[in-house]
Design a protein around this motif. Structure first.
Motif, PDB file in Angstrom:
ATOM      1  N   ARG A  67      21.979  39.905 118.593  1.00  0.00           N
ATOM      2  CA  ARG A  67      22.132  40.231 119.513  1.00  0.00           C
ATOM      3  C   ARG A  67      20.946  41.283 119.161  1.00  0.00           C
ATOM      4  O   ARG A  67      20.459  41.341 118.776  1.00  0.00           O
ATOM      5  N   TRP A  68      20.438  40.638 121.046  1.00  0.00           N
ATOM      6  CA  TRP A  68      18.914  41.823 120.818  1.00  0.00           C
ATOM      7  C   TRP A  68      18.975  43.226 120.874  1.00  0.00           C
ATOM      8  O   TRP A  68      19.817  44.234 121.098  1.00  0.00           O
ATOM      9  N   GLY A  69      17.855  43.818 119.608  1.00  0.00           N
ATOM     10  CA  GLY A  69      18.908  44.934 118.629  1.00  0.00           C
ATOM     11  C   GLY A  69      17.507  46.794 119.368  1.00  0.00           C
ATOM     12  O   GLY A  69      17.071  46.486 120.830  1.00  0.00           O
ATOM     13  N   THR A  70      17.281  48.080 118.762  1.00  0.00           N
ATOM     14  CA  THR A  70      17.217  48.853 118.779  1.00  0.00           C
ATOM     15  C   THR A  70      15.097  48.559 118.913  1.00  0.00           C
ATOM     16  O   THR A  70      14.506  50.208 119.493  1.00  0.00           O
ATOM     17  N   HIS A  71      14.842  47.837 119.180  1.00  0.00           N
ATOM     18  CA  HIS A  71      13.342  47.715 119.494  1.00  0.00           C
ATOM     19  C   HIS A  71      13.218  47.377 120.562  1.00  0.00           C
ATOM     20  O   HIS A  71      11.881  46.984 120.799  1.00  0.00           O
TER      21      HIS A  71
ATOM     22  N   PRO B 231      18.693  44.210 128.743  1.00  0.00           N
ATOM     23  CA  PRO B 231      19.475  43.758 128.745  1.00  0.00           C
ATOM     24  C   PRO B 231      21.008  43.727 130.032  1.00  0.00           C
ATOM     25  O   PRO B 231      20.188  45.199 130.248  1.00  0.00           O
ATOM     26  N   GLU B 232      21.417  42.839 129.912  1.00  0.00           N
ATOM     27  CA  GLU B 232      22.090  43.218 130.580  1.00  0.00           C
ATOM     28  C   GLU B 232      23.620  43.940 130.146  1.00  0.00           C
ATOM     29  O   GLU B 232      24.214  43.695 129.510  1.00  0.00           O
TER      30      GLU B 232
ATOM     31  N   GLN C  88      12.960  49.599 124.657  1.00  0.00           N
ATOM     32  CA  GLN C  88      13.651  50.323 125.383  1.00  0.00           C
ATOM     33  C   GLN C  88      14.680  50.834 126.265  1.00  0.00           C
ATOM     34  O   GLN C  88      14.786  51.777 126.509  1.00  0.00           O
ATOM     35  N   PHE C  89      15.041  49.262 126.153  1.00  0.00           N
ATOM     36  CA  PHE C  89      16.618  50.192 126.226  1.00  0.00           C
ATOM     37  C   PHE C  89      17.730  48.625 125.529  1.00  0.00           C
ATOM     38  O   PHE C  89      16.850  47.843 124.823  1.00  0.00           O
TER      39      PHE C  89
ATOM     40  N   LEU D 292      24.718  51.011 127.617  1.00  0.00           N
ATOM     41  CA  LEU D 292      23.773  50.472 128.161  1.00  0.00           C
ATOM     42  C   LEU D 292      22.403  51.138 127.557  1.00  0.00           C
ATOM     43  O   LEU D 292      22.878  52.484 128.241  1.00  0.00           O
ATOM     44  N   ILE D 293      21.931  51.942 126.479  1.00  0.00           N
ATOM     45  CA  ILE D 293      21.008  53.042 125.827  1.00  0.00           C
ATOM     46  C   ILE D 293      19.647  52.724 126.233  1.00  0.00           C
ATOM     47  O   ILE D 293      18.886  51.922 125.696  1.00  0.00           O
ATOM     48  N   GLU D 294      19.432  53.640 127.078  1.00  0.00           N
ATOM     49  CA  GLU D 294      18.158  54.076 126.452  1.00  0.00           C
ATOM     50  C   GLU D 294      17.294  54.487 125.200  1.00  0.00           C
ATOM     51  O   GLU D 294      17.478  55.993 124.886  1.00  0.00           O
ATOM     52  N   VAL D 295      16.111  53.514 124.531  1.00  0.00           N
ATOM     53  CA  VAL D 295      16.689  54.287 123.433  1.00  0.00           C
ATOM     54  C   VAL D 295      15.117  55.436 123.294  1.00  0.00           C
ATOM     55  O   VAL D 295      13.975  55.419 123.318  1.00  0.00           O
ATOM     56  N   HIS D 296      15.837  56.565 122.226  1.00  0.00           N
ATOM     57  CA  HIS D 296      14.656  57.376 122.041  1.00  0.00           C
ATOM     58  C   HIS D 296      14.156  57.243 120.368  1.00  0.00           C
ATOM     59  O   HIS D 296      12.882  57.890 120.488  1.00  0.00           O
ATOM     60  N   ALA D 297      14.756  57.030 119.314  1.00  0.00           N
ATOM     61  CA  ALA D 297      13.889  57.126 118.533  1.00  0.00           C
ATOM     62  C   ALA D 297      14.495  55.824 118.092  1.00  0.00           C
ATOM     63  O   ALA D 297      16.307  55.020 117.648  1.00  0.00           O
ATOM     64  N   ALA D 298      14.818  53.685 116.573  1.00  0.00           N
ATOM     65  CA  ALA D 298      15.147  53.805 116.448  1.00  0.00           C
ATOM     66  C   ALA D 298      14.809  53.583 114.774  1.00  0.00           C
ATOM     67  O   ALA D 298      13.750  53.816 114.711  1.00  0.00           O
ATOM     68  N   SER D 299      15.745  53.247 114.435  1.00  0.00           N
ATOM     69  CA  SER D 299      15.425  52.636 112.734  1.00  0.00           C
ATOM     70  C   SER D 299      14.498  51.361 112.489  1.00  0.00           C
ATOM     71  O   SER D 299      15.087  50.843 113.314  1.00  0.00           O
TER      72      SER D 299
END
Length: 312
Positions: free
Chosen positions: A95-99, A23-24, A101-102, A31-38
């Protein structure tokens, strides 16, 4: 980036891991590099077409409402965060979610991660805690000396709602299945009711608030529990099919706000020890579909979390 994509409304069959463009961030995004997501129950429901009447998605779509990670980039209007900050928060459902990498998230729905939590625990927290906060605090207005019933006390939202109500000084009853009775008692519930053997409506009375996480017949049977002037607060559950049996009880939907100020309040309670985070199951990102299967049983204890990087 790697993402779990939704490609239709056929449930698990519509989910697939894929490589997609990252995502931009918009001017107000982080912009978050996701480490964990519910993985929340609503994710499974959306994969089956839930909410199509109000939100038609473009495919492929990336699900996931909340998560925890590290800020990689900030939009031009963002001043509260900088790259390298450890944060958690809630993504926009459209919008695109947390599942993935970003994820790009509006900075107004992000807060710094509680210092005493790792990313797995923090990644489980935002949606469940803010939902509990809405039902118990902002809508339910639970207070010291009141009596509160929490349905589905072992779930991700219910387990946090029990703790919040206790922290506010309420006397708390909760319903749970037989395998979760001790777990719910350990959360602080004063009365724990096995819904498979006991009619909760006959077991307790004169309560001020019922937090309804089940809906339907459970809500209907909750009316006798309440005193005159009592409140049933609820979040995204099926409505009753029967007419309300009493006019002296108020049924209130509990709108959930994802603002940073509420996340900061949750963080303060977590850091003080007033609220403990309950992670029920952790799945590597490669097994994301198994996480959905787990949550869609409807009987998961605590929260299911995707470990996105394998080292959080």
């Amino acid at each position: 980036m790697k993402a779990l994509t939704l490609n239709g409304y056929d449930g698990l069959a519509s989910l697939a891991l894929a490589d997609v463009p990252g995502p931009e961030p918009r001017p107000r995004d982080v912009l978050i590099e996701v480490h964990a997501a519910s993985v929340n129950p609503v994710d499974g429901k959306i994969s089956q077409g839930y909410a199509r009447s109000r939100m038609e998605l473009a495919f492929p779509h990336v699900l996931g409402r909340d998560g925890s990670g590290v800020v990689a980039e900030v939009g031009g209007e963002v001043t509260a965060f900088k790259p390298g900050d450890e944060v958690y928060g809630v993504a926009d459902q459209t919008r695109w979610g947390t599942h993935a990498q970003f994820v790009a998230v509006d900075a107004a729905h992000v807060a710094r991660k509680p210092q005493n939590l790792d990313h797995i625990a923090a990644g489980s927290l935002a949606v469940a805690a803010l939902s509990a906060f809405a039902g118990i605090v902002t809508t339910g207005q639970a207070a010291a000396g009141q009596k509160v019933l929490v349905h589905a006390g072992a779930g991700g939202v219910g387990s946090l709602a029990i703790q919040m109500a206790k922290h506010l000084g309420a006397f708390v009853a909760a319903t749970a299945g037989p395998s979760n009775l001790e777990f719910v008692r350990d959360l602080g519930a004063d009365v724990v009711i096995d819904y498979t053997t006991t009619d909760f409506a006959a077991a307790i009375k004169d309560y001020d608030l019922v937090f309804d996480l089940m809906g339907g017949d459970v809500r209907y049977r909750s009316f006798p529990v309440l005193k005159s002037g009592g409140v049933i607060s609820h979040i995204s559950v099926p409505p009753m099919t029967q007419a309300a049996p009493r006019s002296d009880v108020t049924v209130k939907p509990a709108p959930v706000s994802y603002e940073t100020r509420y996340l900061d309040q949750i963080s303060a309670w977590v850091e003080s020890g007033a609220v403990q985070v309950v992670v029920g199951a952790v799945f590597p990102f490669a097994d994301a579909i198994k996480a959905y299967e787990h949550v869609m049983t409807g009987h998961a204890r605590g929260k299911a979390v995707l470990d996105m990087v394998g080292k959080t």
